[in-house]
Enzyme design. Structure first.
Site, mmCIF file in Angstrom:
data_model
loop_
_atom_site.group_PDB
_atom_site.id
_atom_site.type_symbol
_atom_site.label_atom_id
_atom_site.label_comp_id
_atom_site.label_asym_id
_atom_site.label_seq_id
_atom_site.Cartn_x
_atom_site.Cartn_y
_atom_site.Cartn_z
ATOM 1 N N CYS A 140 95.008 73.155 54.734
ATOM 2 C CA CYS A 140 95.132 73.836 56.231
ATOM 3 C C CYS A 140 96.367 74.271 56.243
ATOM 4 O O CYS A 140 97.455 73.764 56.486
ATOM 5 C CB CYS A 140 94.925 72.468 56.933
ATOM 6 S SG CYS A 140 94.937 72.897 58.720
ATOM 7 N N CYS A 143 97.931 73.732 59.731
ATOM 8 C CA CYS A 143 98.648 72.345 59.743
ATOM 9 C C CYS A 143 100.002 72.475 59.058
ATOM 10 O O CYS A 143 100.828 72.047 59.698
ATOM 11 C CB CYS A 143 97.699 71.000 59.240
ATOM 12 S SG CYS A 143 95.928 71.409 59.514
ATOM 13 N N ASP A 144 99.995 72.925 58.023
ATOM 14 C CA ASP A 144 100.971 72.800 57.027
ATOM 15 C C ASP A 144 101.818 73.835 57.019
ATOM 16 O O ASP A 144 103.046 73.842 56.192
ATOM 17 C CB ASP A 144 100.703 72.070 55.590
ATOM 18 C CG ASP A 144 99.999 70.830 55.837
ATOM 19 O OD1 ASP A 144 100.199 70.105 56.912
ATOM 20 O OD2 ASP A 144 99.052 70.342 55.186
#
Ligand code: NDP
Length: 320
Positions: A140, A143-144
């Protein structure tokens, strides 16, 4: 066989499931929640979460899920662990069979059901890939990606997700290698154009990763790069990268329900309009199991809230 009864059965323990449980419990529905084999869901395998509002210094995925779980327990949610093996939504109360923690088969009769079983990211399946998951390898970018700003990364895949992730990462990273097993992208034309027009996205055609390398010890994981095989030639080259984002699709966890409920071609549960209602009145779906677009913790939590409110209204209208 043991039978339990509930007004509201929530299946799944990601942000959608726990949020639905908090709302349903506060509405006095006395919900029962089945957590499944990976309590906390996908977020427990991500690293730091910096985009969930309310945590100005960020929070780890595992900690965020533990806090949501504790919040649900504070409202006396009947939290259980087990695997759903079968469902019968043909009449009310709905029936769901569970293999419990104590390995005893068990049937739940529920006036409403909220399915929040999520989707599982597909991985390449290499041993070295699992070694670096949560520390160099992610599924993701939203997200990261932020942890790799100014660095070199790679994205694997040739679909819309891979192109979207590569475009997003290109804005914050130095170089983005887009590694695809063919010489043509599967993504929509618009996404393909965006990728091709972005200078710091470097397509690596006809190629697959055969190894992730770096340093792994008990306390830390540092990815240094990948070994990439050119498919027709079999030639292997090393590419130095700090992070790799696998974007080869997701598998919605709807297998036990899909003969009971309408799902799309991929197996995502179809909900009606701006609602979590499925084709079966009283059965709702929340979170990634019904979301092919956003797949964020915050959107999953929001749809969990919607499902609990809709289940409450359904119970009031049903008057049983
Ligand atoms: P897709 O199934 O569309 O694409 C998966 C990609 O991964 C393909 O290019 C495939 O290669 C590749 N792949 C699959 N397995 C492997 C493997 N083992 N090793 C290497 N590569 C592999 O998945 P997406 O997640 O991209 O998209 C899912 C759906 O969601 C699509 O319908 C898409 O259009 C939609 N979507 C829409 C978005 C939007 O509109 N903004 C954004 C994101 C997704 P190959 O091409 O060779 O099969």
């Amino acid at each position: 066989m043991k039978t339990s009864f509930t007004n509201c059965l929530i299946i799944g323990s990601g942000p959608a499931g726990y949020t639905a449980a908090i709302y349903a419990a506060r509405a006095d529905m006395k919900p029962m929640l089945y957590e499944g084999m990976q309590p906390g869901g996908q977020l427990t395998i991500t690293t730091e979460i910096e985009n969930f509002p309310g945590f100005p210094n960020g929070i780890s995925g595992a900690e965020l899920m533990e806090q949501m779980r504790r919040q649900a327990l504070n409202f006396d949610v009947d939290m259980r662990r087990g695997t759903i093996t079968k469902a019968d939504f043909s009449s009310r109360p709905f029936k769901v069979w569970v293999d419990d923690d104590d390995y005893e088969e068990h049937v739940i009769e529920a006036k409403t059901v909220i399915i929040a079983t999520g989707a599982t990211a597909r991985w390449l399946g290499l041993e070295s890939e699992s070694e670096f998951r949560g520390g160099g390898v992610s599924a993701c970018a939203t997200c990261d990606g932020f942890f790799y700003r100014g660095m070199d990364v790679a994205v694997v895949g040739g679909g819309d997700t891979a192109c979207e992730e590569a475009t997003y990462l290109a804005k914050i990273c130095k170089k983005v290698y887009l590694i695809h097993r063919r010489d043509q992208l599967r993504a929509s034309k618009a996404m393909q154009c965006r990728v091709m027009e972005t200078e710091n996205i470097i397509p690596v055609w006809n190629s697959r990763i055969v190894e992730f390398f770096g340093e792994v010890d008990k306390f830390d994981k540092v990815l240094r790069g990948i070994k990439v095989e050119n498919i027709p030639a079999g030639e292997i080259t090393e590419i130095a990268v700090d992070g790799v984002f696998i974007a080869i699709g997701h598998h919605p966890n709807s297998d036990v329900f899909k003969d009971q409920i309408h799902v799309d071609q991929e197996g995502y549960i179809i909900t009606q309009g701006h609602s979590t209602q499925t084709n079966i009145p009283g059965v709702f779906a929340a979170g990634d199991i019904q979301d092919t677009q956003f797949r964020q913790a915050i959107t999953a939590a929001a749809s969990g809230c919607m499902a609990a409110i809709e289940a409450e209204r359904f119970l009031l209208d049903a008057k049983d």
